[in-house]
Every structure is written in structure tokens, then in C-alpha cells.
Write a protein that holds these residues in place. Structure first.
Motif, PDB file in Angstrom:
ATOM      1  N   LYS A 228      41.632  35.104  36.017  1.00  0.00           N
ATOM      2  CA  LYS A 228      42.616  34.047  35.795  1.00  0.00           C
ATOM      3  C   LYS A 228      41.999  32.674  36.014  1.00  0.00           C
ATOM      4  O   LYS A 228      42.229  31.744  35.227  1.00  0.00           O
ATOM      5  CB  LYS A 228      43.824  34.251  36.718  1.00  0.00           C
ATOM      6  N   SER A 229      41.230  32.530  37.066  1.00  0.00           N
ATOM      7  CA  SER A 229      40.623  31.219  37.333  1.00  0.00           C
ATOM      8  C   SER A 229      39.552  30.886  36.309  1.00  0.00           C
ATOM      9  O   SER A 229      39.413  29.724  35.896  1.00  0.00           O
ATOM     10  CB  SER A 229      40.024  31.192  38.744  1.00  0.00           C
ATOM     11  N   PHE A 230      38.792  31.884  35.851  1.00  0.00           N
ATOM     12  CA  PHE A 230      37.740  31.650  34.858  1.00  0.00           C
ATOM     13  C   PHE A 230      38.323  31.231  33.508  1.00  0.00           C
ATOM     14  O   PHE A 230      37.651  30.556  32.724  1.00  0.00           O
ATOM     15  CB  PHE A 230      36.880  32.896  34.681  1.00  0.00           C
TER      16      PHE A 230
ATOM     17  N   ASN B 175      35.696  39.777  28.118  1.00  0.00           N
ATOM     18  CA  ASN B 175      36.421  38.576  28.526  1.00  0.00           C
ATOM     19  C   ASN B 175      35.724  37.357  27.940  1.00  0.00           C
ATOM     20  O   ASN B 175      34.493  37.312  27.856  1.00  0.00           O
ATOM     21  CB  ASN B 175      36.441  38.456  30.045  1.00  0.00           C
ATOM     22  N   VAL B 176      36.509  36.376  27.541  1.00  0.00           N
ATOM     23  CA  VAL B 176      35.972  35.148  26.963  1.00  0.00           C
ATOM     24  C   VAL B 176      36.447  33.977  27.805  1.00  0.00           C
ATOM     25  O   VAL B 176      37.651  33.776  27.982  1.00  0.00           O
ATOM     26  CB  VAL B 176      36.442  34.974  25.505  1.00  0.00           C
ATOM     27  N   PHE B 177      35.493  33.203  28.326  1.00  0.00           N
ATOM     28  CA  PHE B 177      35.837  32.090  29.206  1.00  0.00           C
ATOM     29  C   PHE B 177      35.233  30.786  28.682  1.00  0.00           C
ATOM     30  O   PHE B 177      34.055  30.754  28.313  1.00  0.00           O
ATOM     31  CB  PHE B 177      35.323  32.342  30.627  1.00  0.00           C
ATOM     32  N   PRO B 178      36.024  29.707  28.664  1.00  0.00           N
ATOM     33  CA  PRO B 178      35.492  28.417  28.206  1.00  0.00           C
ATOM     34  C   PRO B 178      34.535  27.813  29.229  1.00  0.00           C
ATOM     35  O   PRO B 178      34.634  28.074  30.428  1.00  0.00           O
ATOM     36  CB  PRO B 178      36.744  27.556  28.043  1.00  0.00           C
ATOM     37  N   ILE B 179      33.596  27.022  28.733  1.00  0.00           N
ATOM     38  CA  ILE B 179      32.670  26.276  29.582  1.00  0.00           C
ATOM     39  C   ILE B 179      33.159  24.835  29.619  1.00  0.00           C
ATOM     40  O   ILE B 179      33.275  24.187  28.588  1.00  0.00           O
ATOM     41  CB  ILE B 179      31.240  26.354  29.025  1.00  0.00           C
TER      42      ILE B 179
END
Length: 202
Positions: free
Chosen positions: A60-62, A146-150
Motif C-alpha cells: 500500500k505504501s509503495f 506489483n507495479v510501483f511508481p518512482i
């Protein structure tokens, strides 16, 4: 890109799709069509392995944006050094004094994603590949991706259409440009929401 510019000037091409800055741009018409964001892609298995005390809450935080410094021990598959993705990533890492653990270099991003879902390594992808990640999650029997924005700042890639200045395109050329713009508009619309959509896995 230099070769594409030459082809445009020699009338060997009517239109070129570029993702790099062009020198002598006064000789061309440049139409920006999409600003892509770069995302980190990592499987559930690898998240649990490298963030054992935070998983699964960390997902969730990522989703709000990751700090690459937290992923310095995670093995990554990267594009070859001459690729646009690799150049953008290298510039970002150097600017922020960061290092990542590259264990393998490979060309096509589709293969990066297939290896990531098999827990070989994490990888990166541009906005256009988010739909591919979603398909892999829907149909693959391997680990969920999972896909996380930078963030701070995001890593971006500017896509543009180029034609020679003053060139009058035939009908099929104008139609092709319209199709490209329409498709890129779909990617642009989903740029800020696809990360969460791809990620969801209960």
C-alpha cells in the motif's frame, strides 16, 4: 534517431516516432504525444523475500511511490546500456547517488516481465507496458507482479511524432498520426491510475 532524421529529410519516411531530443529541430515538426512514467515491477514472492518485516503492508505504501534506495539489495534485470530506459535510469541513479543490483542485461521488456513473474529478478517498465503486466497477472500461473511508481522526481520518457517542416502528408499519413495520438491519449489518461489497477491482488 539521427538515421530517422536523415530518412525524413530524404523523403524515405513520412513520419518518425521518437523518444529522444532532436538537434536542428527547426528542420522538423515535432508533435509531443505522450509523457511516459517509469515503474518498478516486482513479484509478491520477491517483496516478501526482501521486505519480510513490511510485507504485505508495504504494498500500500509503495503504491504512493517508492524510494529506489530501499531496493538496493533486490536483483534487477535491466535493458542494455544504449537503450532509452537504461539511459534515463542511469541519469536518475547518478543524480541521486543511488545504486541498484543489476544481475542480467536483456533487450525486450516483455522478457523482463516474464522473468519477473518467475521471481528471477525485479525490473522496470514504461507506461505503455502496464497493460502487458495486467495481462500477465490475469493469465499467468506464476507470482503476481506489483507495479510501483518512482517519485521525487518521476523518471519520464517523452514520445513525439516527427515530420519534415512544411511536409504535406497524404491522407493515410494524417490518418496514421491520428491513430497514434488516440492510442497514446489512452495511455496518458491511465498513467496515474494503472499502477493501482495492475497492483490489486487480494
Amino acid at each position: 534517431s539521427d538515421q530517422l532524421c536523415e530518412y525524413i529529410q530524404q523523403n524515405k519516411l513520412d513520419i518518425a516516432l521518437l523518444n529522444e531530443h532532436i538537434n536542428n529541430s527547426n528542420r522538423y515538426e515535432i508533435h509531443s504525444i505522450l509523457t511516459e512514467n517509469l515503474y518498478l515491477v516486482i513479484s509478491d514472492h520477491m517483496l516478501a523475500q526482501y521486505f519480510p518485516h513490511k510485507y504485505p503492508e508495504c504494498k500500500k505504501s509503495f503504491l504512493k511511490g517508492i524510494n529506489l534506495a530501499e531496493f538496493h539489495e533486490v536483483p534487477f534485470i535491466l535493458n542494455f546500456p544504449e537503450s532509452n530506459l537504461r539511459k534515463a535510469l542511469k541519469h536518475y541513479l547518478q543524480a541521486n547517488s543511488l545504486h541498484i543490483n543489476c544481475i542480467f542485461e536483456l533487450g525486450p521488456l516483455d522478457l523482463h516481465l516474464m522473468l519477473a513473474t518467475r521471481n528471477y529478478a525485479a525490473c522496470f517498465c514504461w507506461t505503455m507496458y502496464l497493460s502487458t503486466v495486467k495481462q500477465i497477472n490475469q493469465y499467468s500461473s506464476f507470482s503476481h507482479l506489483n507495479v510501483f511508481p518512482i517519485n521525487n522526481p518521476p523518471i519520464t520518457n517523452q514520445l513525439s511524432l516527427m515530420i519534415a517542416k512544411g511536409r504535406i502528408l497524404p491522407n493515410y499519413g494524417r490518418y496514421f498520426m491520428t491513430l497514434i495520438r488516440k492510442k497514446c491519449a489512452e495511455f496518458s489518461l491511465n498513467n496515474s491510475t494503472n499502477s493501482a489497477d495492475v497492483h490489486c491482488n487480494s
